[in-house]
Write an enzyme that holds these catalytic residues in place. Sequence first.
Site, PDB file in Angstrom:
ATOM      1  N   LYS A 159       0.753  -1.404  -0.102  1.00  0.00           N
ATOM      2  CA  LYS A 159      -0.068   0.046   0.124  1.00  0.00           C
ATOM      3  C   LYS A 159       0.850   1.291   0.120  1.00  0.00           C
ATOM      4  CE  LYS A 159      -2.281  -1.728   3.444  1.00  0.00           C
ATOM      5  NZ  LYS A 159      -3.518  -1.857   4.493  1.00  0.00           N
ATOM      6  N   ASP A 195      -6.103  -4.288  10.674  1.00  0.00           N
ATOM      7  CA  ASP A 195      -7.644  -3.685  10.613  1.00  0.00           C
ATOM      8  C   ASP A 195      -8.558  -4.574  10.347  1.00  0.00           C
ATOM      9  OD1 ASP A 195      -6.859  -4.312   8.083  1.00  0.00           O
ATOM     10  OD2 ASP A 195      -7.225  -2.241   7.097  1.00  0.00           O
TER      11      ASP A 195
END
Length: 450
Positions: A159, A195
């Site tokens: 990312k 997450d």
Amino acid sequence: LENPKSNRDEIEERCAELILSDEQLREVCQRLLVEINRGLNKDTNKEATVKCFPTYVRELPNGEECGKFLALDLGGTNFRVLLIDLGPHVFHMESKIFAVPQSVMLGPGTGLFDHIAECLATFMHENQVDVSPLPLGFTFSFPCSQEGLTKARLATWTKGFKCSGVEGEDVVKLLQEAIARRGDIKIDVMAVLNDTTGTLMACAWKNPACRIGLILGTGINACYVERLENVQLWDGDHDDPKQVVINTELGAFGDNGTLEFIRTEYDRTIDQHSLNPGRQLFEKMISGMYMGEVTRLVLAQLTREGLLFDGMGPETLFEPGQFFTKYVSEIESDKKGEYTCCRQVLEELGYDDASDEDCANVRFICEAVSRRAAHIAAAAVACLLNKMGQKHVTVAVDGSLYRFHPHFHDLMVEKIRQLINPGLTFDLMLSEDGSGRGAALVAAVAVRIG
Ligand code: ADP
């Protein structure tokens, strides 16, 4: 003069490769199941692409957790520090978003963790936190192999992050060292999680049927509750509850070639120009970081072929990164046959005189790309539901792509229904801010269990 109808036919033909049949999606499901089992199996885990890391989270919250907790959330567009006050079925929260400058994202790891520690100190000072030491849950949403609830080695950056000296290291240790270097704040790191786990926990706090966490944001990932007997890698105790949350890291699905049967030239171009070529191939077909770019590549290609914008189009269409994933959401939120948002987006790109045909075609292409993303995400969820085989499972979902795309939820629900085994039911529930609340909840459960 060109006949616009024939353009449309040709555009549909050119986009056919983006439309996946149920048969292809079932194949995706099946191949993912093979990869998950390879990840869970101790003989194949080392080479497995879908790593299936055990998280060491065994207990789900029961709604009785209470106290003050700090949460750190690093793993995507924003880095946040949160102070969470859990009470009986309520929570109160202060939070602050800090920027992570590009130079820090790509610089040395010590710089990153010093930056985090500095933000923590600023936040604690501003909020006059009175508990010392304060328990902290650290949401670190990158692929990590965990060796305990407070020990997580970064497997590889994803990312857009690329800090040196962190891959292979324990990120909790790096955080604790940075905090110690400052010496002005007292913190107990109680848990490190992803997450997806946070999203699962935040939803499970109110909904005991919740057994899957799914992220559709900058990246894509999922976790689920697995029986210990299926986790050959498990090195902890076998006490009750005989289960553990598995962080699949399914964004890397396809990195061994198993998705070539559905990947397109657009997917290959995206991958070649990414920070991590050859990696996270599933993620690159779906997530918010890439979906706008896939769309742009299709739009640019079809413009070059003269099928769109009379072959001219806005210049920005030919610049990488200039077509945001949120544009896809905006364009698809127009009522059928209306092009208000579509024209607005095209104007933002510097194109003022789009015809209705152009708008309809742009929308068609956006739909093709987002439907493909929603359908393969649905195949992943169906794979997990079929694997778990529980009568009813709630799937907690978070991430801007799921939250803001106007049709993603419905597209997924419809397709999951078609792909799951008879007798199973499910629902998809938005679990807002799982990475913040979830970190506090994992820390709170850890404190409760002792
Ligand atoms: P993260 O996953 O980084 O924690 P988000 O869940 O907000 O954070 O996801 C950010 C991603 O969501 C970005 O890649 C962005 O392109 C995408 N995104 C932001 N707004 C929208 C939108 N309105 N529709 C679809 N995708 C969006």
